[in-house]
Design a protein around this motif. Structure first.
Motif, mmCIF file in Angstrom:
data_model
loop_
_atom_site.group_PDB
_atom_site.id
_atom_site.type_symbol
_atom_site.label_atom_id
_atom_site.label_comp_id
_atom_site.label_asym_id
_atom_site.label_seq_id
_atom_site.Cartn_x
_atom_site.Cartn_y
_atom_site.Cartn_z
ATOM 1 N N TYR A 159 -1.584 8.775 3.542
ATOM 2 C CA TYR A 159 -0.487 8.258 4.157
ATOM 3 C C TYR A 159 0.157 7.106 3.265
ATOM 4 O O TYR A 159 1.208 6.919 3.214
ATOM 5 C CB TYR A 159 -0.929 7.416 5.444
ATOM 6 N N ILE A 160 -0.890 6.176 2.919
ATOM 7 C CA ILE A 160 -0.040 5.350 1.730
ATOM 8 C C ILE A 160 0.793 5.850 0.481
ATOM 9 O O ILE A 160 1.745 5.519 0.161
ATOM 10 C CB ILE A 160 -1.106 4.102 1.276
ATOM 11 N N GLY A 161 -0.185 7.130 0.216
ATOM 12 C CA GLY A 161 0.839 7.817 -0.954
ATOM 13 C C GLY A 161 2.124 8.440 -0.603
ATOM 14 O O GLY A 161 2.956 8.634 -1.290
ATOM 15 N N ILE A 162 2.123 8.787 0.714
ATOM 16 C CA ILE A 162 3.549 9.465 1.166
ATOM 17 C C ILE A 162 4.650 8.249 1.274
ATOM 18 O O ILE A 162 5.565 8.380 0.904
ATOM 19 C CB ILE A 162 3.306 10.047 2.669
ATOM 20 N N ALA A 163 3.922 7.067 1.726
ATOM 21 C CA ALA A 163 4.985 6.054 1.666
ATOM 22 C C ALA A 163 5.404 5.479 0.551
ATOM 23 O O ALA A 163 6.662 5.228 0.234
ATOM 24 C CB ALA A 163 4.130 4.796 2.531
ATOM 25 N N GLN A 164 4.420 5.484 -0.553
ATOM 26 C CA GLN A 164 4.933 5.713 -1.887
ATOM 27 C C GLN A 164 5.946 6.539 -2.484
ATOM 28 O O GLN A 164 6.874 6.077 -3.220
ATOM 29 C CB GLN A 164 3.619 5.387 -2.776
ATOM 30 N N ALA A 165 5.849 7.559 -1.876
ATOM 31 C CA ALA A 165 6.791 8.619 -2.304
ATOM 32 C C ALA A 165 8.162 8.374 -1.820
ATOM 33 O O ALA A 165 9.167 8.722 -2.370
ATOM 34 C CB ALA A 165 6.423 9.987 -1.782
ATOM 35 N N LEU A 166 8.362 7.640 -0.857
ATOM 36 C CA LEU A 166 9.580 7.179 -0.334
ATOM 37 C C LEU A 166 10.504 6.255 -1.247
ATOM 38 O O LEU A 166 11.526 5.934 -1.107
ATOM 39 C CB LEU A 166 9.609 6.458 1.146
ATOM 40 N N ALA A 167 9.552 5.401 -2.002
ATOM 41 C CA ALA A 167 10.079 4.458 -3.056
ATOM 42 C C ALA A 167 11.123 4.797 -4.203
ATOM 43 O O ALA A 167 11.595 3.991 -4.750
ATOM 44 C CB ALA A 167 8.873 3.723 -3.497
ATOM 45 N N VAL A 168 11.051 6.308 -4.366
ATOM 46 C CA VAL A 168 12.245 6.726 -5.085
ATOM 47 C C VAL A 168 13.499 6.578 -4.598
ATOM 48 O O VAL A 168 14.453 6.455 -5.364
ATOM 49 C CB VAL A 168 12.117 8.291 -5.192
ATOM 50 N N ILE A 169 13.566 6.245 -3.203
ATOM 51 C CA ILE A 169 15.073 5.623 -2.736
ATOM 52 C C ILE A 169 15.047 4.435 -3.273
ATOM 53 O O ILE A 169 14.365 3.505 -3.030
ATOM 54 C CB ILE A 169 15.132 5.832 -1.275
ATOM 55 N N PRO A 170 16.289 4.222 -3.852
ATOM 56 C CA PRO A 170 16.547 2.468 -4.414
ATOM 57 C C PRO A 170 16.369 1.788 -3.053
ATOM 58 O O PRO A 170 17.258 1.922 -2.077
ATOM 59 C CB PRO A 170 17.746 2.694 -4.986
#
Length: 266
Positions: A151-162
């Motif tokens: 879950y935290i990893g999926i959240a981290q994936a969203l961080a590619v959005i500036p």
């Protein structure tokens, strides 16, 4: 790019990489709002290297323990809480790698705008405030299970959005899952090591294959300033976050987002 711009951008990278306020947003905005020229590929490699060295040096003792435990779990089938934490970090890294590879071109074309940064800065700032207020703050990073790591990893994936903030969104997810503020921050910082390493390696490969010219003066400034500022940022954040919480960063994000909206509308 002059030496002042190089120093400023490296300082921004070092300070914002590990604070929940988005380093990508702060690096994109000077070019869009102040007209600063692109810092170039070599400078990007330098600041990634500087922040990577900072987080590795700060957590050097923990990393040695985690690495030994992880290798022991592979070759000797010896499992303990440290090997488990190491595996959770590996698992949490996977979604960002997949999402980053699949969405990189789309994000570069459509999402690197001041309007997107304004929206994500505000929305994810409010989400951070909600998670900090509602989370139970009762677990440490060793209690993260595989579902929570994913879950935290999926959240981290969203961080590619500036504007999202890698550290901000991962701390938000950690707080939602009941981690203490310090545990959420520590897990986020440890997660950053493979991500920064992979991003820096990718940029370094591009730099090597494109044979782009390197200004070693700017390269040195970028690496040194980002290293010093990132190391200080990690130390102070972990020291203060339990006492001050996330509210100061939430307020900063809301003011930044609102200021951007006003600027864009004028």
């Amino acid at each position: 790019m002059g030496h002042f711009e190089a120093f400023s951008l490296a300082l921004i990278q070092g300070l914002t990489e590990f604070l929940p306020i988005s380093s990508s947003a702060h690096l994109i905005l000077p070019s869009q709002l102040l007209g600063w020229e692109d810092q170039g590929l070599a400078f990007d490699v330098a600041v990634h290297l500087g922040t990577l060295l900072a987080v590795i040096l700060y957590f050097r003792k923990e990393l040695i323990i985690l690495l030994k435990a992880w290798l022991g779990s592979i070759f000797k089938r010896q499992h303990n809480q440290d090997s488990r934490l190491a595996w959770m970090i590996v698992l949490a890294t996977i979604p960002a790698c997949i999402f980053g590879l699949l969405m990189k071109d789309i994000i570069e074309l459509y999402l690197r705008s001041a309007w997107v940064i304004a929206a994500t800065t505000i929305v994810f700032g409010l989400l951070l405030w909600w998670a900090d207020k509602k989370g139970s703050r009762s677990k440490d990073e060793h209690q993260v299970c595989w579902k929570q790591a994913l879950y935290i990893g999926i959240a981290q994936a969203l961080a590619v959005i500036p504007g999202t903030s890698r550290s901000g969104i991962t701390m938000t997810a950690g707080l939602q899952l009941g981690l203490t503020r310090e545990a959420a921050a520590r897990f986020s910082f440890l997660m950053s090591i493979p991500i920064i390493l992979l991003a820096g390696s990718y940029l370094g490969l591009k730099l090597f294959t494109q044979a782009a010219p390197i200004n070693y003066s700017f390269f040195g400034i970028g690496m040194l300033v980002s290293f010093v500022s990132a190391y200080a940022c990690i130390h102070l954040f972990l020291k203060w976050v339990t006492r001050v919480g996330m509210l100061p960063f939430v307020i900063y994000r809301l003011l930044l987002g609102a200021g951007l909206v006003v600027f864009l509308l004028i």
